[in-house]
Design a protein around this motif. Structure first.
Motif: not given
Length: 398
Positions: A28, A82, A137-138, A141, A327, A330-331, A333-334, A337
């Protein structure tokens, strides 16, 4: 107890603590860097914030675990970072963001000291808080999938390795993807002939005098407190409870709030009870129950060691091609999300208000200098109470 049994009983919590720190940090830190840079921090200030957070909550874990003999784990607020990405620069710039971090620390401490404030935040409907978080988060992600179209040679290896690791060793999927990202960044720097000055590899604590603006307090401090409470502190308590531990609420919130206030002028945004790390330090894998506090204390020491790496990581991230760090963030936080979407839309009676909150938070809407996360709560509550009209007997936190 035999020497062998005693050695095993000690080795288990120590290993669990090291794993918790490594997973927590590598999975993170990219989100934290992205969040601090988004609200105006320069490279040195972002490295300072990452270092300050690691040192302070590492010390808090070490002290509280030793004092209470409980596996209390703390972390930076990943969803909060985020939120900063979605908020962007506010009126007053970085100094105003630092002021908002300081206010967040005060609010977090007050939730422990003033029960009425804790209850007030608790009265924010959980689906709306989750919807706001999902909207926040969108964009992050989406980053890996947008970036792979722009730079497939750089991003595709990270995605492929992450997918394979998710299938076989999910706990380590993001750290492994981060390791691949480091290799990709290094290779890209070599290919481009770029260099990272050695002076940037060692972080230094950088002071920023906070300023206070209404836009920053309303647009950052309020939603940052709500997100941190709803997605970190409350789940952290639940995780500890699932393993039979009762979190000392007041000392924990005061520690998190005071720690946040201390790191704010140094660039840190917020800290809180950990959830994932709590599962690693309080679970059966951390050894006998009476020794699991050692896992949290060990994780605290490990964070003190990991903190000085922040300068090199921020410098490498700044020099890397666009999209790589985002990237990895984003991974990371998937899963959060997906959980936020489920929590937001699980109740069919209140899906409209949750959908409104989600879309407003994701839209990047700014009114009067205040970002979309705050307005997501306001408009979501307006729809919930004005249109959906919960029944008088209905639990407001439902």
């Amino acid at each position: 107890m035999s020497d062998a049994s005693s050695s095993t009983a000690l080795r288990q919590p120590v290993v669990a603590g090291l794993v918790a720190a490594l997973v927590g940090f590598t999975s993170s830190f990219a989100v934290v860097i992205a969040g601090l840079r988004a609200v105006g921090a320069n490279q040195a200030q972002a490295a300072s914030g990452l270092l300050a957070l690691c040192v302070v909550f590492g010390l808090i874990m070490l002290v509280l675990a030793t004092w209470t003999r409980l596996p209390l784990s703390f972390a930076w607020s990943t969803p909060g970072a985020a939120l900063l990405v979605s908020t962007g620069t506010v009126e007053g710039g970085w100094a105003a963001a630092v002021g908002a971090f300081l206010v967040t620390g005060v609010l977090l401490a007050l939730t422990g000291l003033v029960p009425a404030l804790g209850r007030l935040i608790g009265r924010i409907p959980v689906p709306l808080a989750q919807a706001m978080l999902g909207g926040v988060l969108l964009q992050l992600c989406l980053a890996p999938f947008v970036a792979v179209a722009d730079s497939p040679a750089l991003i595709a290896p990270i995605l492929v390795v992450w997918l394979l690791a998710t299938r076989w060793i999910p706990t380590w999927a993001v750290p492994i993807a981060f390791g691949v990202a480091l290799v990709v960044m290094a290779a890209d720097l070599v290919a481009s002939g770029a260099t990272v000055p050695s002076s940037e590899l060692v972080p230094a604590l950088t002071w920023t005098s906070p300023t206070f603006t209404i836009a920053a307090v309303v647009g950052i401090a309020v939603p940052l407190t709500v997100v941190t409470m709803a997605s970190q502190n409350i789940p952290g308590v639940a995780v500890m409870s699932s393993y039979g531990y009762r979190v000392p609420w007041t000392p924990s919130m005061v520690a998190a709030g005071a720690g946040t206030a201390v790191v704010a002028p140094l660039g840190g945004h917020a800290m809180n009870l950990a959830a994932l790390s709590a599962a690693l330090t309080a679970g059966d894998g951390a050894g006998p129950r009476d020794r699991r506090w050692i896992a949290a204390a060990t994780a605290g020491v490990a964070y003190l060691v990991l903190g000085p790496l922040s300068g090199a990581l921020v410098a490498l991230s700044a020099a890397a091609a666009p999209g790589i760090v985002e990237s990895v963030a984003g991974l990371a936080l998937l899963a959060a999300f997906a959980a936020a979407l489920r929590g937001a839309l699980d109740d069919p009676d209140h899906r409209t208000s949750s959908a409104v909150a989600f879309l407003v938070a994701a839209s990047g809407l700014t009114i009067l200098g205040v970002g979309g996360a705050f307005w997501a709560l306001v408009l979501g509550l307006a729809v919930r109470w004005g249109i959906e009209r919960p029944r008088p007997s209905e639990d407001v936190s439902r």
